[in-house]
Design a protein around this motif. Structure first.
Motif: not given
Length: 100
Positions: A65-73
């Protein structure tokens, strides 16, 4: 032999569309990996599952989840007045780029 000349660049709209596809791909991978883990370890081997199995599952969900949110931001687009695309975000597919 390497091609001569300047490397072609991508437009804002192309980066925006490719980032949407990339994020969709990684979300599917994340959900698929966690579904397989959940089915195998918490479904098939439910009898032998301990609290550590659940801890590992929750930890992997948090990391993904943290990795995905980082990519999304990083890929967040900016829209100007009137809804036109001002910036497509960082190119997630660029080799040796910021997102890699």
């Amino acid at each position: 032999m390497a091609p001569k000349g300047k490397v072609g660049t991508k437009g804002k709209k192309q980066i925006f569309e490719e980032n949407k596809d990339t994020l969709k791909f990684y979300l599917r991978i994340i959900l698929g990996a966690n579904a397989i883990y959940g089915i195998v370890n918490l479904g098939v081997f439910y009898i032998t599952a301990t609290i550590w199995t659940w801890v590992a599952f929750v930890f992997s969900l948090m990391v993904y989840g943290a990795s995905y949110q980082s990519m999304r931001s990083m890929a967040k687009p900016t829209f100007g007045e009137g809804g036109s695309l001002a910036d497509g975000g960082i190119d997630l597919n660029m080799e040796q780029g910021m997102a890699e």
